[in-house]
Design an enzyme around this catalytic site. Structure first.
Site, PDB file in Angstrom:
ATOM      1  N   HIS A 205      -4.749  19.625  -7.209  1.00 54.47           N
ATOM      2  CA  HIS A 205      -5.347  19.812  -8.537  1.00 54.47           C
ATOM      3  C   HIS A 205      -4.595  20.765  -9.463  1.00 54.47           C
ATOM      4  O   HIS A 205      -4.968  20.909 -10.620  1.00 54.47           O
ATOM      5  CB  HIS A 205      -6.789  20.309  -8.402  1.00 54.47           C
TER       6      HIS A 205
HETATM    7  C1  UD1 Z   1      -9.832  26.034 -11.483  1.00 58.17           C
HETATM    8  C2  UD1 Z   1      -9.048  27.342 -11.311  1.00 58.17           C
HETATM    9  C3  UD1 Z   1      -8.266  27.303 -10.011  1.00 58.17           C
HETATM   10  C4  UD1 Z   1      -9.118  26.899  -8.824  1.00 58.17           C
HETATM   11  C5  UD1 Z   1      -9.864  25.602  -9.148  1.00 58.17           C
HETATM   12  C6  UD1 Z   1     -10.782  25.171  -8.029  1.00 58.17           C
HETATM   13  C7  UD1 Z   1      -8.387  28.254 -13.504  1.00 58.17           C
HETATM   14  C8  UD1 Z   1      -7.264  28.516 -14.413  1.00 58.17           C
HETATM   15  N1  UD1 Z   1      -8.107  27.539 -12.389  1.00 58.17           N
HETATM   16  O1  UD1 Z   1      -8.874  24.999 -11.605  1.00 58.17           O
HETATM   17  O2  UD1 Z   1      -7.730  28.593  -9.773  1.00 58.17           O
HETATM   18  O3  UD1 Z   1      -8.285  26.702  -7.712  1.00 58.17           O
HETATM   19  O4  UD1 Z   1     -10.643  25.811 -10.327  1.00 58.17           O
HETATM   20  O5  UD1 Z   1     -11.233  23.858  -8.200  1.00 58.17           O
HETATM   21  O6  UD1 Z   1      -9.468  28.693 -13.785  1.00 58.17           O
HETATM   22  N2  UD1 Z   1     -13.402  19.112 -14.627  1.00 58.17           N
HETATM   23  C9  UD1 Z   1     -14.452  18.223 -14.578  1.00 58.17           C
HETATM   24  N3  UD1 Z   1     -15.632  18.651 -14.027  1.00 58.17           N
HETATM   25  C10 UD1 Z   1     -15.788  19.906 -13.533  1.00 58.17           C
HETATM   26  C11 UD1 Z   1     -14.725  20.798 -13.603  1.00 58.17           C
HETATM   27  C12 UD1 Z   1     -13.527  20.395 -14.142  1.00 58.17           C
HETATM   28  O7  UD1 Z   1     -14.344  17.090 -15.013  1.00 58.17           O
HETATM   29  O8  UD1 Z   1     -16.894  20.218 -13.042  1.00 58.17           O
HETATM   30  C13 UD1 Z   1     -12.099  18.642 -15.183  1.00 58.17           C
HETATM   31  C14 UD1 Z   1     -11.977  18.852 -16.670  1.00 58.17           C
HETATM   32  O9  UD1 Z   1     -11.205  17.828 -17.187  1.00 58.17           O
HETATM   33  C15 UD1 Z   1     -11.205  20.150 -16.746  1.00 58.17           C
HETATM   34  C16 UD1 Z   1     -10.262  20.024 -15.557  1.00 58.17           C
HETATM   35  O10 UD1 Z   1     -11.038  19.359 -14.568  1.00 58.17           O
HETATM   36  O11 UD1 Z   1     -10.523  20.311 -17.964  1.00 58.17           O
HETATM   37  C17 UD1 Z   1      -9.746  21.311 -15.029  1.00 58.17           C
HETATM   38  O12 UD1 Z   1     -10.809  22.194 -14.727  1.00 58.17           O
HETATM   39  P1  UD1 Z   1     -10.550  23.781 -14.775  1.00 58.17           P
HETATM   40  O13 UD1 Z   1     -11.787  24.483 -14.405  1.00 58.17           O
HETATM   41  O14 UD1 Z   1      -9.898  24.145 -16.084  1.00 58.17           O
HETATM   42  O15 UD1 Z   1      -9.401  24.013 -13.739  1.00 58.17           O
HETATM   43  P2  UD1 Z   1      -9.279  23.608 -12.217  1.00 58.17           P
HETATM   44  O16 UD1 Z   1      -8.108  22.723 -12.083  1.00 58.17           O
HETATM   45  O17 UD1 Z   1     -10.576  23.134 -11.655  1.00 58.17           O
END
Ligand code: UD1
Length: 352
Positions: A205
């Site tokens: 991810h």
């Molecule tokens: C975040 C953390 C990372 C951690 C990971 C665990 C940051 C910078 N990174 O990364 O350190 O390892 O969480 O999973 O904070 N999305 C959904 N549904 C959700 C959550 C996310 O659809 O419930 C999608 C969205 O498109 C979002 C993308 O995933 O923009 C990324 O989510 P985000 O929380 O920004 O970063 P992670 O890659 O999950």
């Protein structure tokens, strides 16, 4: 006098760490106000962890959701600042390295509230990855810096941070040990029709692996190659799923949505090995006595690579790194991240 802690969580790994802390707090007279930023919000990215890990419902849910890094960090800061002003905690506790971590730390330090950072001192390349920025800045604002190992403590010392540093072990091991009796590999192997030791689990991810479709394609090609010999269980993070769908990147095996803690840890116990770019999961693989290919240029969990347990891989070298983790590792200590009493030690330190 009873101390009031304001804890801030928002993403999957933080729910896991908070679960351990909540249980340790039960034996004290400290009061905890729990804030969920809403950074992760899908049922299988958030709520499922609260129910599986038997956590209490957050006192505040900020509902921030997804967006650009600056945008969501800023929104979280504003919202959490209001709660801090209302609740007037004695200290603010943040975990790890997500945008939620940094937002909590910045809002607290501006209000001159003392900060405890759980999982301080982790450092890794590339320096511009969002998690690294979040860690470095959070460490600089923190009064208590709880480190998983001496390596983390040394990283802080190299940056001149020596006050308030405690090596307490890894809080993720606490919850792992607590949940261990509930792990049921057979049930989940049956669910996906898997044979023990004949499958691998992959999770991908990170921004540097998912934001460029050509890079993600190479990673999926590597998994496809491995799937010729081993079944591949690939719970796909929403951001990875989006890039795969948009760019027609296809697996030769069925993908599954993100899975909950019990399911992932249960399956890991019966897996041959793990392939991941998750910080937490590369350690959980070690807890389960499984070796991991870590698809990262560098890792914050360098102890496991230095010990010869985990192997770093580029998107091009996944299959050769996988060959390496199929071999047994020798002379690797079993207590690199402590003994599973971290949450109690953190709570004891904060109560002094
Ligand atoms: C975040 C953390 C990372 C951690 C990971 C665990 C940051 C910078 N990174 O990364 O350190 O390892 O969480 O999973 O904070 N999305 C959904 N549904 C959700 C959550 C996310 O659809 O419930 C999608 C969205 O498109 C979002 C993308 O995933 O923009 C990324 O989510 P985000 O929380 O920004 O970063 P992670 O890659 O999950």
């Amino acid at each position: 006098m009873t101390k009031k802690i304001l804890s801030i969580v928002g993403a999957r790994p933080q729910f896991i760490k908070e679960a351990a802390l909540q249980k340790a707090l039960q034996d004290t007279d400290m009061q905890e106000v729990l804030v969920h930023s809403g950074q992760h919000y899908d049922l299988n990215m958030s709520d499922i962890f609260f129910s599986t890990l038997q956590m209490r419902t957050p006192d505040y849910f900020l509902n921030i959701g997804s967006g650009r890094h600056g945008e969501i960090t800023g929104k979280m800061m504003g919202a959490v600042e209001e709660i801090m002003l209302k609740e007037r905690p004695d200290l603010v506790l943040v975990y790890g390295d997500t945008n939620t971590t940094l937002a909590g730390a910045l809002a607290a330090v501006k209000l001159k509230l003392p900060i405890a950072h759980v999982e301080a001192g982790i450092r890794q390349e590339p320096k511009d990855m969002p998690e690294e920025i979040n860690r470095v800045l959070t460490d600089r604002t923190s009064n208590w810096l709880f480190c998983v190992s001496d390596l983390a403590k040394n990283n802080l010392a190299a940056e001149g941070i020596t006050k308030g540093v405690f090596v307490t072990g890894d809080i993720m091991l606490d919850i792992y040990q607590l949940m261990q009796p509930q792990l049921t590999p057979e049930i989940y192997m049956q669910k996906y029709d898997l044979q023990p030791g004949r499958f691998v689990i992959a999770t991908i991810h990170r921004d540097f692996n998912t934001d460029h479709p050509a890079v993600l394609k190479k990673i999926v090609d590597g998994l496809n190659e491995i799937s010729k010999d081993f079944q591949v269980v690939f719970p796909v993070h929403p951001r990875t799923a989006k890039v795969m769908a948009e760019h027609g990147i296809q697996t030769l095996f069925p993908c599954i949505p993100p899975i909950d803690y019990l399911e992932l840890q249960s399956l890991t116990l019966a897996a041959k090995a793990v392939i991941t770019d998750s910080g937490g999961y590369q350690k959980e693989a070690y807890f389960a006595n499984k070796r991991a290919v870590v698809v990262m240029p560098d890792t914050g969990w360098r102890e496991l690579v230095q010990a010869g347990w985990n192997v770093l891989a580029t998107p091009d070298s996944i299959t050769s790194a996988f060959e390496e983790v199929l071999r047994p590792a020798i002379n690797v200590p079993s207590d690199i991240y402590g003994t599973g009493a971290t949450a109690r030690e953190i709570v004891r330190t904060l109560s002094l």
